[in-house]
Design an enzyme around this catalytic site. Sequence first.
Site, PDB file in Angstrom:
ATOM      1  N   GLU A 281      38.016  40.753  49.260  1.00  0.00           N
ATOM      2  CA  GLU A 281      38.217  40.863  47.420  1.00  0.00           C
ATOM      3  C   GLU A 281      36.603  41.557  47.192  1.00  0.00           C
ATOM      4  O   GLU A 281      36.984  41.934  46.431  1.00  0.00           O
ATOM      5  CB  GLU A 281      37.159  39.180  47.326  1.00  0.00           C
ATOM      6  CG  GLU A 281      38.303  38.018  47.507  1.00  0.00           C
ATOM      7  CD  GLU A 281      39.646  38.030  46.236  1.00  0.00           C
ATOM      8  OE1 GLU A 281      39.527  39.501  45.281  1.00  0.00           O
ATOM      9  OE2 GLU A 281      40.614  37.264  46.667  1.00  0.00           O
ATOM     10  N   ARG A 285      37.723  44.374  44.999  1.00  0.00           N
ATOM     11  CA  ARG A 285      36.838  44.551  43.643  1.00  0.00           C
ATOM     12  C   ARG A 285      35.490  45.475  43.410  1.00  0.00           C
ATOM     13  O   ARG A 285      35.505  46.240  42.575  1.00  0.00           O
ATOM     14  CB  ARG A 285      36.472  43.082  42.983  1.00  0.00           C
ATOM     15  CG  ARG A 285      37.243  41.834  43.143  1.00  0.00           C
ATOM     16  CD  ARG A 285      37.414  40.691  42.373  1.00  0.00           C
ATOM     17  NE  ARG A 285      38.282  39.969  42.528  1.00  0.00           N
ATOM     18  CZ  ARG A 285      39.013  38.632  41.921  1.00  0.00           C
ATOM     19  NH1 ARG A 285      38.082  38.787  41.344  1.00  0.00           N
ATOM     20  NH2 ARG A 285      39.834  37.990  42.715  1.00  0.00           N
ATOM     21  N   ASP A 414      51.621  39.570  49.759  1.00  0.00           N
ATOM     22  CA  ASP A 414      51.182  40.605  48.774  1.00  0.00           C
ATOM     23  C   ASP A 414      51.437  42.355  49.174  1.00  0.00           C
ATOM     24  O   ASP A 414      52.192  43.191  48.587  1.00  0.00           O
ATOM     25  CB  ASP A 414      51.299  39.995  47.797  1.00  0.00           C
ATOM     26  CG  ASP A 414      49.801  39.151  47.589  1.00  0.00           C
ATOM     27  OD1 ASP A 414      49.502  39.083  48.589  1.00  0.00           O
ATOM     28  OD2 ASP A 414      49.680  39.033  45.991  1.00  0.00           O
ATOM     29  N   GLU A 548      49.386  40.237  37.104  1.00  0.00           N
ATOM     30  CA  GLU A 548      50.934  40.589  38.549  1.00  0.00           C
ATOM     31  C   GLU A 548      52.381  41.118  37.136  1.00  0.00           C
ATOM     32  O   GLU A 548      53.424  42.476  37.393  1.00  0.00           O
ATOM     33  CB  GLU A 548      51.437  39.378  39.294  1.00  0.00           C
ATOM     34  CG  GLU A 548      50.148  40.078  40.353  1.00  0.00           C
ATOM     35  CD  GLU A 548      49.109  38.697  39.999  1.00  0.00           C
ATOM     36  OE1 GLU A 548      49.058  38.199  39.401  1.00  0.00           O
ATOM     37  OE2 GLU A 548      47.929  38.857  40.532  1.00  0.00           O
TER      38      GLU A 548
HETATM   39  C1  DMJ Z   1      43.774  40.150  41.905  1.00  0.00           C
HETATM   40  O1  DMJ Z   1      42.417  40.027  42.511  1.00  0.00           O
HETATM   41  C2  DMJ Z   1      44.683  41.114  42.868  1.00  0.00           C
HETATM   42  O2  DMJ Z   1      45.510  41.403  42.402  1.00  0.00           O
HETATM   43  C3  DMJ Z   1      44.908  40.452  44.808  1.00  0.00           C
HETATM   44  O3  DMJ Z   1      46.140  41.154  44.930  1.00  0.00           O
HETATM   45  C4  DMJ Z   1      45.660  39.126  44.067  1.00  0.00           C
HETATM   46  N1  DMJ Z   1      46.160  38.979  43.335  1.00  0.00           N
HETATM   47  C5  DMJ Z   1      44.830  38.834  41.878  1.00  0.00           C
HETATM   48  C6  DMJ Z   1      44.915  38.625  40.624  1.00  0.00           C
HETATM   49  O4  DMJ Z   1      46.119  37.094  39.919  1.00  0.00           O
END
Ligand code: DMJ
Length: 653
Positions: A281, A285, A414, A548
């Site tokens: 994260e 971010r 994902d 998404e």
């Molecule tokens: C985001 O923090 C990023 O896209 C992450 O890869 C997974 N999804 C969240 C938002 O839904």
Amino acid sequence: MASTTGILPTYQRFVNGVPVPSFSRRSFRPREKYLILLVFMTFGVVCFGAFFYLPEFRGGSNAVNSVYNVYKHMQKAGPELLIPAPPRADEVGEAPGGGVPLRHDGLMHPDPHKVGDWAKLQAKIDEDGRVQASGQKVLEKPRIILAPNASSSARRPEDPAGPRIVVVTVAPARSDTYPAVTGGEDADPTARERRNKVKEMMKHAWDNYVRYAWGKNELRPISKRGHSASIFGSQSLGATIVDGLDTLYIMGLMDEFKQGRDWIEENLRFDNLASDLSLFEVTIRFVGGLLTCYALTGDVMFRDKAAQVTDKLLPAFQTQTGIPYSLVNLKTGSSKNYGWASGACSILSEFGTLHLEFSYLSDVTGNPVYRAKVDHIRRVLKNMDKPNGLYPNYLHPKTGKWGQHHISIGGLGDSFYEYLLKAWLQSGKTDTEARQMYDEAIDNILKHMMRVSPGGLTYISDMKFDRLEHKMGHLACFSGGLLGLGASTQRGDSTDHHMDVAQRVTNTCHEAYDRTATKLAPEVFRFTDAVEAKSLKSNEKYYILRPETFESYFVLWRLTKDPKYREWGWEAVQALEKYCRVSGGYSGLKNVYLEDTPKDDVQQSFFLAETLKYLYLLFSDDDLVSLDQWVFNTEGHPLPIRGANPYYRPATV
Ligand code: DMJ
């Protein structure tokens, strides 16, 4: 004998000509009382007059105005200094049409002592918000100057046209064409109007964060205070500022951008953070957000902050295999995995989603250490045996063995697949190993995990130990955009199939939105004999402002120009406005199948970083953040493509 007729009164009492000691008196004489009263009244009048004539208080026509003026001055210091923190959401109701706080003691009823003042004060605050949102600044609006070739950010306060903010944009290299990173109005007036609406939403989200949670990680838009998810540790790191900053820039909200940029310079520190932060994260971010701002502006403060925080993350990689742990204490460097992760494993979507940020950071700093870490992860993964050519979600960092064989293109898997494709794109298509791994992984996922429901909906399900779980997580809805991007950037045997699946899966995600009362999709939707694209369990019916599906609308709009993607995006905007918008920002929902659903009182930082950015770009011209020149990290932060984009900025600049 003392005279009793002097100019000043004497307070000596005499009894039979003998002075009586004053300490023995129990009360004042009437004349003395009048005198004391006079002194107090004079003091009161002076204080009262000063109250109204001090500059801070002048101008208010009544007490509410005075309080409001104080409130405005205290905004920067945090509203809770003036207005006590409201009760938690579950203790508070809203009066019909009023927004007046109600006490919750079994029955909901207004507190009679506070209702009037709260209503008036709140009305003033709301009016302030509306005025600012409509563009009429209470303070003089600074002139924002984008300086493409500027070498400094000198202010010119003497400028007669008013205060001037210079957002430094250092041109990276000689180039005839710099990619568009602001502007980008579409020729279609409807698209322009819709884009303006999204920009206004961003203002609403940002302004309320500034007002109620400035410097905190996220905003609680209903209780109007800060919020921090455990992924950020226990400190206030301004996650919403760092995550939302490039969206502000792209939307041309430059005074807000400058405000956030200055907060980062002055306040964002990574030393002595004695709590466990998520490597993934923080990377997507913070490092991602900072690097995009560096690419956009050339302001080295962003690059240096990105390197500082990444250096603090590096201890997480000190494992037997080089596969990093999930959590790292930035002060001590001690690292570990989540207790809930199968067999104390690391998670594929986390250690597999560092490549874009770490590679770019090496290139812009000239420090190869970051790229070496992610190259090593790639080598480990490439050399592993894979069941049916699939990558399980869990890998043990000590043994180097897979954990439980759970496979998903949604949560836990994902963005690993996303970064295989995007590492290839970011490298200017030179990292062919990444493209090959992407193609093989996706082919195997579609072969083993894609299904079509009886109603004709295509979905990519999860798999646990060779058994399909016929469900899609909301997170998996990014895969439509991903497959489309993969298909459009290199022709191969699977190209048409991938493009077809991209559109069909995105259609399924739209159905998941359309089949709810709120027109917003749940966290998980299932495919059984009884339901298609709907949730079955109460704990999977929530919506937390996720991006998404809108990301896929955006990418597929750019690739196909099918107008349905813009229409679907506009449906989403209207649903967000109707069900998620509150006076203090935007909130997630607890049950998308109920029109009067309770809200979760969290404005996620990715709502600003991704959700609003993708919706804004959906209604923009293709030149704005062109997919030929930029590649979005998994948090929606565009990073430049090497060789195609002069904003890649070599380390020598
Ligand atoms: C985001 O923090 C990023 O896209 C992450 O890869 C997974 N999804 C969240 C938002 O839904």
